[in-house]
Design a protein around this motif. Structure first.
Motif, PDB file in Angstrom:
ATOM      1  N   LEU A   1     -39.810 -39.834 -54.729  1.00 33.00           N
ATOM      2  CA  LEU A   1     -38.435 -39.803 -55.231  1.00 33.00           C
ATOM      3  C   LEU A   1     -37.527 -39.262 -54.134  1.00 33.00           C
ATOM      4  N   SER A   2     -36.279 -39.702 -54.113  1.00 33.86           N
ATOM      5  CA  SER A   2     -35.368 -39.204 -53.074  1.00 33.86           C
ATOM      6  C   SER A   2     -35.163 -37.698 -53.241  1.00 33.86           C
ATOM      7  N   GLN A   3     -35.249 -37.203 -54.475  1.00 35.52           N
ATOM      8  CA  GLN A   3     -35.287 -35.748 -54.668  1.00 35.52           C
ATOM      9  C   GLN A   3     -36.150 -35.402 -55.876  1.00 35.52           C
ATOM     10  N   GLN A   4     -36.852 -34.283 -55.738  1.00 39.40           N
ATOM     11  CA  GLN A   4     -37.758 -33.842 -56.797  1.00 39.40           C
ATOM     12  C   GLN A   4     -36.985 -33.637 -58.097  1.00 39.40           C
ATOM     13  N   MET A   5     -37.612 -33.932 -59.226  1.00 41.03           N
ATOM     14  CA  MET A   5     -36.956 -33.707 -60.518  1.00 41.03           C
ATOM     15  C   MET A   5     -38.018 -33.354 -61.555  1.00 41.03           C
ATOM     16  N   THR A   6     -37.582 -32.896 -62.700  1.00 41.16           N
ATOM     17  CA  THR A   6     -38.550 -32.585 -63.749  1.00 41.16           C
ATOM     18  C   THR A   6     -38.945 -33.894 -64.436  1.00 41.16           C
ATOM     19  N   LEU A   7     -40.069 -33.823 -65.157  1.00 40.51           N
ATOM     20  CA  LEU A   7     -40.517 -35.013 -65.883  1.00 40.51           C
ATOM     21  C   LEU A   7     -39.436 -35.458 -66.875  1.00 40.51           C
ATOM     22  N   ASN A   8     -38.825 -34.487 -67.550  1.00 43.47           N
ATOM     23  CA  ASN A   8     -37.765 -34.837 -68.512  1.00 43.47           C
ATOM     24  C   ASN A   8     -36.611 -35.590 -67.840  1.00 43.47           C
ATOM     25  N   GLN A   9     -36.234 -35.128 -66.649  1.00 47.52           N
ATOM     26  CA  GLN A   9     -35.143 -35.809 -65.916  1.00 47.52           C
ATOM     27  C   GLN A   9     -35.556 -37.239 -65.542  1.00 47.52           C
ATOM     28  N   LEU A  10     -36.821 -37.371 -65.126  1.00 43.76           N
ATOM     29  CA  LEU A  10     -37.310 -38.702 -64.747  1.00 43.76           C
ATOM     30  C   LEU A  10     -37.356 -39.624 -65.972  1.00 43.76           C
ATOM     31  N   VAL A  11     -37.805 -39.064 -67.091  1.00 43.04           N
ATOM     32  CA  VAL A  11     -37.876 -39.855 -68.329  1.00 43.04           C
ATOM     33  C   VAL A  11     -36.476 -40.352 -68.693  1.00 43.04           C
ATOM     34  N   HIS A  12     -35.497 -39.451 -68.587  1.00 42.89           N
ATOM     35  CA  HIS A  12     -34.116 -39.799 -68.894  1.00 42.89           C
ATOM     36  C   HIS A  12     -33.640 -40.953 -68.000  1.00 42.89           C
ATOM     37  N   LYS A  13     -33.982 -40.835 -66.709  1.00 43.54           N
ATOM     38  CA  LYS A  13     -33.580 -41.853 -65.727  1.00 43.54           C
ATOM     39  C   LYS A  13     -34.219 -43.207 -66.068  1.00 43.54           C
ATOM     40  N   VAL A  14     -35.524 -43.182 -66.388  1.00 43.55           N
ATOM     41  CA  VAL A  14     -36.251 -44.420 -66.697  1.00 43.55           C
ATOM     42  C   VAL A  14     -35.681 -45.068 -67.957  1.00 43.55           C
ATOM     43  N   LYS A  15     -35.413 -44.228 -68.945  1.00 42.08           N
ATOM     44  CA  LYS A  15     -34.895 -44.739 -70.220  1.00 42.08           C
ATOM     45  C   LYS A  15     -33.567 -45.479 -69.998  1.00 42.08           C
ATOM     46  N   LYS A  16     -32.744 -44.901 -69.128  1.00 45.62           N
ATOM     47  CA  LYS A  16     -31.448 -45.519 -68.831  1.00 45.62           C
ATOM     48  C   LYS A  16     -31.626 -46.815 -68.020  1.00 45.62           C
ATOM     49  N   LEU A  17     -32.488 -46.745 -67.008  1.00 41.38           N
ATOM     50  CA  LEU A  17     -32.711 -47.911 -66.143  1.00 41.38           C
ATOM     51  C   LEU A  17     -33.250 -49.106 -66.917  1.00 41.38           C
ATOM     52  N   LEU A  18     -34.209 -48.831 -67.801  1.00 35.81           N
ATOM     53  CA  LEU A  18     -34.847 -49.921 -68.538  1.00 35.81           C
ATOM     54  C   LEU A  18     -34.103 -50.257 -69.829  1.00 35.81           C
ATOM     55  N   ALA A  19     -33.095 -49.467 -70.135  1.00 37.65           N
ATOM     56  CA  ALA A  19     -32.295 -49.674 -71.356  1.00 37.65           C
ATOM     57  C   ALA A  19     -33.179 -49.813 -72.592  1.00 37.65           C
ATOM     58  N   VAL A  20     -34.065 -48.820 -72.768  1.00 41.02           N
ATOM     59  CA  VAL A  20     -34.958 -48.844 -73.932  1.00 41.02           C
ATOM     60  C   VAL A  20     -34.553 -47.755 -74.927  1.00 41.02           C
ATOM     61  N   GLU A  21     -34.923 -47.975 -76.197  1.00 40.30           N
ATOM     62  CA  GLU A  21     -34.577 -47.011 -77.258  1.00 40.30           C
ATOM     63  C   GLU A  21     -35.447 -45.769 -77.198  1.00 40.30           C
ATOM     64  N   GLY A  22     -36.671 -45.940 -76.708  1.00 41.36           N
ATOM     65  CA  GLY A  22     -37.575 -44.798 -76.671  1.00 41.36           C
ATOM     66  C   GLY A  22     -38.720 -45.027 -75.709  1.00 41.36           C
ATOM     67  N   LEU A  23     -39.387 -43.916 -75.338  1.00 38.46           N
ATOM     68  CA  LEU A  23     -40.522 -43.988 -74.418  1.00 38.46           C
ATOM     69  C   LEU A  23     -41.582 -43.025 -74.933  1.00 38.46           C
ATOM     70  N   ARG A  24     -42.846 -43.311 -74.655  1.00 41.47           N
ATOM     71  CA  ARG A  24     -43.884 -42.332 -74.969  1.00 41.47           C
ATOM     72  C   ARG A  24     -44.234 -41.610 -73.674  1.00 41.47           C
ATOM     73  N   VAL A  25     -44.300 -40.277 -73.760  1.00 41.27           N
ATOM     74  CA  VAL A  25     -44.487 -39.491 -72.549  1.00 41.27           C
ATOM     75  C   VAL A  25     -45.679 -38.557 -72.709  1.00 41.27           C
TER      76      VAL A  25
END
Ligand SMILES: [Zn+2]
Length: 368
Positions: A247-271
């Motif tokens: 990653l260009s900068q380290q982040m928490t798993l929650n931050q990454l999940v948030h980013k992925v959810k936005k990028l993929l435009a999904v309603e939910g993810l299992r983590v």
């Protein structure tokens, strides 16, 4: 354009030889010589997609998931598969699929996922094929050395790391006797000719061998070009499934999940994994990629983004201490549909060709 022409373009985007052995890619229904003007891209060839293609007067559908996966014993038109095939045939619609070859290809689905996550120093997650490297040696008269060297280098020979035109040339003496029926560039019929030549050698990846040999022969002045090809034990470029990068900068798993959810435009993810876990390296595999969990951890990823995780696989990941973001199968691959449309548009200059993307959501899941 003909279906075969489009297949050549798709071969450039997702070479068929990259596909896994168990996969069935390429033209699934249709005729190579069929003229096509209207192309539609979809993730799946389900009945609604085919009906959409009929209503939009499509000649060729390109899907990621192949229609035929298991051997077909019968085609009954009142059953789902038979209905789809009958609709395709009755409406003169060809069907082409690029599946694991599109996952594996450079610039394909997994590279796109890595690009969307802005991963750096991206490499293949699990190698599936390593390209063979060959040593090419050709004997060239002195005055033509530069011409032949340039031609074979431009055709793809002589790449080592970030260097191109890597060759070696040593001077020597070539001999030959032109036999009856020849038209020699130098020398006389029936007489031993001695001529100063260079032994020019370089390395050639197997995938470009034919074009390199063609370039060598057309740039060489001799009627009969003397050359040798040797197999080498050198490791060639590796192709494979999934990608891993930083990653260009380290982040928490929650931050990454948030980013992925936005990028993929999904309603939910299992983590799987603690929300505060620090993530700096991420592995990605569009579609079902839980089998790559071991590789992801081995290659230093703290998180794997993929889909179709099972209960015991989630437990295994938790026990191993690697986080998993189980995004939607449809989302992780469906996101590439519009990218594939633009890759095709960039390669097709003919104005009369229309490329559409399906508007049907073939995702079988819904959140409730
Ligand atoms: Zn898939």
């Amino acid at each position: 354009m003909k279906v075969s022409e489009l297949m050549t373009i798709m071969e450039d985007i997702a070479p068929a030889h990259l596909a896994e052995e168990w996969d069935h890619v390429g033209l699934q229904v249709g005729d190579l010589n069929q003229e096509t003007e209207r192309i539609m891209i979809a993730l799946d060839a389900d009945q609604r997609v085919i009906e959409e293609a009929v209503s939009k007067r499509i000649d060729l559908i390109i899907t990621h998931h192949p229609l035929f996966f298991r051997p077909v014993q019968k085609l009954l038109f009142h059953q789902p598969l038979g209905k789809i095939v009958s609709l395709l045939i009755k409406n003169d619609i060809a069907l082409f699929s690029a599946h694991t070859n599109l996952d594996i290809a450079v610039g394909g689905i997994n590279d796109y996922l890595a690009e969307l996550l802005d991963l750096r120093d991206v490499t293949v997650l699990a190698e599936t094929k390593e390209e063979a490297l060959l040593k090419l040696v050709v004997f060239v008269p002195v005055d033509y050395l530069d011409q032949v060297r340039n031609a074979i280098s431009e055709a793809g020979a002589g790449h080592i790391g970030s260097y191109s035109h890597c060759t070696f040339a040593a001077p020597g003496e070539g001999t030959f006797v032109p036999l009856p029926g020849t038209n020699p560039f130098v020398g006389k019929l029936g007489q031993l000719e001695k001529t100063p030549e260079y032994r020019l050698e370089t390395i050639v990846p197997a995938s470009v061998l034919n074009q390199v040999i063609a370039a060598m022969i057309s740039s060489h002045p001799y009627e009969e070009v003397a050359y040798d090809l040797y197999p080498t034990a050198l490791p060639g470029a590796a192709d494979g499934l999934g990608r891993v990068g930083s990653l260009s900068q380290q982040m928490t798993l929650n931050q990454l999940v948030h980013k992925v959810k936005k990028l993929l435009a999904v309603e939910g993810l299992r983590v799987v994994g603690e929300g505060e876990k620090q993530i700096s390296r991420v592995a990605v595999c569009g579609g079902s990629g839980m089998s790559l969990l071991k590789e992801a951890q081995h290659k230093g990823a703290q998180c794997l983004l993929t889909s179709d995780m099972k209960y015991h696989e989630a437990q295994e990941a938790l026990a191993k201490g690697i986080a998993v973001i189980d995004a939607d199968h449809f989302a992780t691959e469906g996101i590439f549909i519009s990218r594939l449309a633009s890759l095709l548009k960039n390669r097709i200059s003919k104005d009369e060709i229309t490329i559409l993307t399906s508007e049907i959501n073939t995702n079988p899941w819904r959140f409730y």
